[in-house]
Design an enzyme around this catalytic site. Structure first.
Site, PDB file in Angstrom:
ATOM      1  CG  HIS A 212       3.551  -1.587 -10.971  1.00  0.00           C
ATOM      2  ND1 HIS A 212       4.669  -1.087 -11.579  1.00  0.00           N
ATOM      3  CD2 HIS A 212       3.645  -1.250  -9.659  1.00  0.00           C
ATOM      4  CE1 HIS A 212       5.420  -0.476 -10.667  1.00  0.00           C
ATOM      5  NE2 HIS A 212       4.815  -0.565  -9.505  1.00  0.00           N
TER       6      HIS A 212
ATOM      7  NE  ARG B 159       6.428   4.845 -13.510  1.00  0.00           N
ATOM      8  CZ  ARG B 159       5.336   5.274 -12.891  1.00  0.00           C
ATOM      9  NH1 ARG B 159       4.815   6.439 -13.187  1.00  0.00           N
ATOM     10  NH2 ARG B 159       4.746   4.527 -11.976  1.00  0.00           N
TER      11      ARG B 159
END
Lengths: 242, 588, 109, 117
Positions: free
Chosen positions: B237, B259
């Protein structure tokens, strides 16, 4: 540990219910939680130190301990927030039997969760559909406020009434019962009120709010218990609790 | 001292797989004696509980299980065992109804009262059912309280250390466990056994899984002669917190939505760099972002802590604090200001797609042993879609519970254990008490660095060969390392030793499998073989232990039993989401 | 605490809200410059309203005190449930008797 | 050695202090009540009653009475808070509520003393 490192004193409970505090010198780190301190001691100073943890990010509720007299989740408690006069005192949670050092036996906590009927009982609704539940409805909103418990036992340890009478079901179990009672899908909501109206149930609470004060995820079990008191009283007066 | 007990069904682990199996088996036959053994407390250890995102399930009339299936296959780069993936997408529909209607999970609703399903990376339809961003807690709490209320035995703080076969090796007789509280051994004989202990790539310096994870299940499987598949497939991740030395928090996830909603990744010079690697910038897929971050750090442009900064402040600190409340609080608790400042992050090992090979009914090649959840391999192939993990453990946990109960109803009985195995395994576990105290911390540090540097996000032949050689040496060092304290009761350092033993063996499996796969796909990236290769001839890697300590790799062709590369179950579509940058999306 | 005890405890509390306000006001008024027996008895003698008011007050306060005492004993002393309850009930009975006697004394005697 | 003493740090919050004072004032009232009734019962014999009332006019007794009046007022105010939390669900700003309860109790006691002397 190099000699230049700044250290601080940590007193750790050793033994079971009968034991004593043992002092350790632990190096300061810029980022350091209480769990990190305990881990450091086990890894570097005393390999036999017993403690419990799992997820390390405040999800599993395994690592709660008494830190400077207050029950806390240790994985999310930064040392700088709790250190007092350059010192930490770490003990197991109170109100639960101690297995060893910082580890308690949480069995009574889970048994009370069960006894408070802290669980869902399926209703008669169709099994292949999902019941419509409006998120803004009063009941769902009340349930949502109470549902995100991580069953860490902090409220149970903070509860003065539990410390005075160990048969009281306690805040976490009752908080769960309140969420369950507000679940319109539940098949036996009266059963919850029966379970929490026993002599050791919601009416035993004195509204000290120690649970709400200490809950690491900012739940308010006192509020939930008050809700149960009202609901079960109403049910009692209507003769539904026989 | 060895205590023995008998039960009909023994379940190792209390995550989504273990709890579902227990409830299913009890429902199938309430007279069965069922025992859950778990390394921590029931419902409180393991990784299902840590699920943030949610649960993928095709419910909408515009969605379909075929579409969910195609997303899973394409996302897994055609490597998944198709019958398993098919079982997953079908079973998910049944499970989500059970979670709602039988166990009372609170999943988020739309304003009109219908179930809310959110968008999640890699899917062509918004199908992720969730409870805020704490979906795992909700599922596990609801399942645990059902188990607490039933007549199901709990062996808490009991660590499984070995499968004990019958003398002729044809089936499993029971499991050897350590009662961690007492420091004693317990042999549990059972008619059927489920391994649902979970995986968890905790052998990497930065990792997300629960701290109790150490791949014990896969280790026991290897030792019992079972075949593991896809072990090179370790998912990373992109944004794990970097909190410095001696912190447990390091490696835990900051969610993807940061993000997605427009957060920046900055190098040590506080410059955005993602567009130098990919036109989608920070919103490129997990594997691309992770790889780019590692390359940026390797190029000497990392932060002082050796990571990358994530910055949200340009979106307005107050807005960020409101939108990502949980993440901002989590950062604040460990001393960082996510809303207004820069927080150091690095990719972090998240999930193991590989594991013990199994069939859609959860059976393994060892008679009587079933497997479900992250211990098993083949469902996700080269990459797991966010939201398919908890679906995997709950779907197959239930399947296993039903199958185990049925096997017993059909006459499966207790098998006689091979006592010499018990004796041997007890000796193995007690070995460190006889040795000269070793430096377990140094071994752990070496292991996590080794795996991070040489079998991590970017691999190549020479790195992996180094890795294997050094792992072998580390294994030897570990084998002779003793313990400083002879207390056995709740001796976490003893369990650290056992953890390391499992982690080293599974690390070797990862490195060997990674060396064996000479292409790049999904989570596996070989700098010396950057191409995906021919999909039609896709093979999966296997690994098993022979002669007691020799890992042997092999490979098998993937059988395209349902759909072939280039085809789709959905007319006119491949099934995967279109290859465009995801739009900025709010965190759900 | 049982729901019945809870109901009685909170019910008597609510009942006493106006009674206590009145009682406090009476005290503050009456205490002006010191009390005398004649002053008190002149207010109370033969007053049915006074007898009713304090009769109700004694009735409620006794229950409230008895249940409260029971809880305190249960939580702060080693006494068990039964012993605490018995003492609590005894307190209620004693307070009723003494209260009734007091009302009789100041109203009729 | 025990793990935590009587004075737990976890009890250092307004709710506990309020509950403790509520309980102690209640306990004091429960002990005072029979004595109060006994004294009023002396009215069966007028002379005895006069004597008792005269005795109660001593400053020290007055101050004790003021404390009992305060206890009643504090218990009353604390009880209102409790009822508000339990029956109206008022859980916000408990600190201010609780401070208000004590202020009320203290105020009533001072008022009593001011009028008594």
């Amino acid at each position: 540990m190099t000699s230049q490192e700044r250290t601080f004193q940590v007193d750790i409970w050793r033994g079971d219910e009968n034991g004593e505090y043992q002092p350790f010198e632990v190096p300061e780190r810029e980022n350091q939680t209480v769990l990190d301190v305990v881990t450091y001691i086990q890894r570097h100073l005393d390999p036999a130190l017993a403690y419990r943890f799992a997820c390390r990010v405040g999800v599993c509720g395994s690592c709660a301990m008494t830190v400077n007299g207050r029950p806390r989740w240790t994985c999310r408690t930064h040392v700088s927030r709790v250190v007092k006069n350059g010192k930490l005192t770490i003990a197991p949670l109170t109100n639960l039997p101690v297995i060893r050092d910082l580890v308690t036996d949480m069995t009574p906590f889970f048994e009370k969760w069960r006894d408070a009927r802290g669980r869902f009982v399926a209703g008669d609704g169709p099994k292949n559909e999902l019941a419509p539940v409006e998120p803004e409805s009063n009941e769902r909103a009340a349930a949502s406020e109470a549902i995100e418990c991580i069953n860490c036992g902090v409220c149970y340890s903070a509860c003065d009434v539990v410390s005075w009478r160990d048969d009281y079901l306690g805040p976490a179990a009752l908080n769960r019962a309140w969420a369950a009672w507000n679940d319109v899908r539940d098949g036996d909501r009266t059963g919850i009120l029966k379970a929490v109206s026993q002599g050791t149930g919601c009416h035993t609470c004195h509204t000290h709010q120690s649970c709400a004060e200490h809950c690491p995820v900012a739940l308010n079990p006192t509020f939930s218990i008050a809700g149960l008191k009202r609901a079960s009283l109403k049910a009692k007066l209507k003769g539904q609790l026989r | 001292m060895l205590e023995t007990m008998r039960t009909d069904i023994l379940i190792i682990g209390s995550g989504g797989a273990g709890l579902f199996a227990a409830l299913y088996a009890k429902k199938a036959n309430p007279d069965l004696d069922i025992t859950i053994a778990v390394k921590g407390l029931v419902g409180k250890s393991g990784c299902t509980r840590m699920v943030q995102g949610g649960y993928n399930v095709a419910l909408n009339s515009d969605d379909s299980i075929e579409r969910h299936f195609m997303d899973t296959i394409v996302g897994g780069k055609w490597l998944p065992h198709q019958d398993l993936a098919w079982a997953l997408v079908n079973g998910a529909v049944k499970r989500i109804h059970e979670l709602e209607n039988e166990y009372g999970c609170f999943f988020d609703r739309n304003a009109d009262g219908s179930l809310h399903q959110k968008a999640f990376a890699g899917q062509s339809f918004d199908r992720t059912v969730h409870k805020g961003d704490l979906t795992g807690i909700e599922i596990i709490n609801r399942l645990s309280e059902q188990v607490w209320a039933q007549d199901i035995n709990r062996l808490e703080e009991h660590r499984a250390v070995a499968f004990v076969p019958t003398k002729d090796g044809s089936g499993i007789a029971g499991v050897l466990l350590i009662n961690m509280r007492a420091g004693s051994f317990r042999f549990v004989q059972a008619k059927t056994i489920l391994l649902g202990a979970g995986g968890g790539p905790t052998m990497y310096r930065y990792h997300t899984p629960s701290g109790d994870k150490s791949c014990d299940g896969m280790t026991m499987g290897l030792r019992a002669g079972l075949k593991l598949r896809d072990m090179e497939m370790v998912q990373f991740h992109p944004t794990g917190i970097l909190a410095g030395n001696d912190t447990r928090m390091t490696g835990t996830i900051l969610e993807e939505g940061l993000r997605g909603s427009g957060g920046y990744l900055l190098n040590g010079e506080r410059e955005r760099f993602m567009f130098n690697y990919h036109s989608h910038g920070e919103r490129a897929t997990r594997d691309i972002v992770s790889r780019s971050m590692i390359e940026e750090v390797r190029a000497g442009r990392g932060t002082p802590g050796g990571g990358i900064y994530i910055r949200m402040a340009h979106l307005g600190p107050e807005k960020v604090a409101k939108q990502f409340k949980g993440m901002v609080k989590r950062c604040a608790d460990c001393g960082f200001d996510l809303a207004g400042g820069d927080v150091e992050v690095l990719p972090t090992a998240h999930y193991m797609m590989g594991g013990i090979a199994f069939e859609p009914d959860c059976k393994t090649t060892l008679e009587g042993l079933y497997v479900a959840g992250e211990d098993s391999g083949g469902v996700h192939g080269a990459n797991r879609l966010g939201g398919n993990g908890v679906a995997n453990s709950t779907v197959f946990g239930g399947v296993a519970g039903e199958a185990m109960a049925k096997a017993i109803t059909d006459g499966t009985d207790w098998r006689e254990p091979d006592a010499s195995v018990i004796e041997h395994e007890v000796g193995r576990c007690l070995k460190p008490f006889t040795g000269k105290p070793g430096d377990l911390n140094a071994i752990r540090e070496t292991l996590v660095d080794l795996m991070w540097d040489k079998a991590g996000i970017i691999r190549d032949k020479s790195l992996l060969e180094d890795c294997i050689r050094e792992l072998d040496a580390l294994g030897e060092e570990h084998a002779v390392a003793g313990l400083a304290d002879s207390t056995r009761a709740f001796n976490l350092t003893w369990h650290d030793w056992l953890n390391l033993e499992s982690q080293i063996l599974v690390s070797k499996s990862i490195a060997h499998a990674a060396l064996a796969r000479e292409d790049s796909r999904g989570a596996h990236y070989r700098a010396d073989f950057p191409e995906t290769g021919d999909l039609e001839t896709t093979r999966y890697t296997t690994i098993e232990l022979s002669d007691g300590d020799k890992l042997v790799t092999g490979s098998e062709p993937v059988e395209f039993t349902i759909v072939k590369p280039g085809e789709s179950l959905i007319e006119g579509e491949a099934g995967a989401p279109p290859e465009i940058a995801p739009p900025p999306q709010a965190a759900e | 605490m049982s729901p019945v005890s809870y109901l009685l405890q909170r019910g008597t509390a609510m009942l006493m809200v106006p009674l206590i306000i009145t009682h406090l006001a009476v005290i503050i008024m009456a205490v002006q410059g010191g009390l005398s027996a004649e002053e008190i008895l002149s207010r109370t003698h033969g007053s049915m309203m006074w007898a009713g008011f304090y009769g109700l007050f004694v009735f409620a306060a006794s229950i409230h005190a008895g249940i409260g005492m029971q809880t305190i004993l249960r939580e702060w002393t080693p006494l068990g449930r039964l012993a605490s309850a018995n003492i609590g009930h005894a307190l209620i009975a004693i307070l009723w008797v003494l209260g009734a006697r007091a009302i009789y004394a100041v109203v009729w005697a | 050695m025990s793990i935590s003493g009587l004075t737990r740090a976890s009890r250092a919050h307004p709710g506990f202090v309020a509950a403790l004072i509520h309980r102690l004032s209640g306990l004091a009232l429960a002990i005072f009540l029979p004595l109060h009734f006994l004294m009023l019962g002396l009215a069966l014999d007028e002379a005895a009653f006069s004597g008792a009332v005269a005795w109660s006019n001593q400053p020290l007794v007055k101050i004790s009475e003021a404390l009992m009046v305060s206890a009643l007022a504090v218990h009353f105010a604390g009880g209102l808070r409790l009822l508000a939390v339990e029956f109206l669900g008022l859980t916000r700003a408990q600190g201010a509520w609780i401070a208000g309860c004590f202020a009320f109790g203290g105020g009533v006691g001072i008022l009593f003393l001011m009028r008594a002397f």
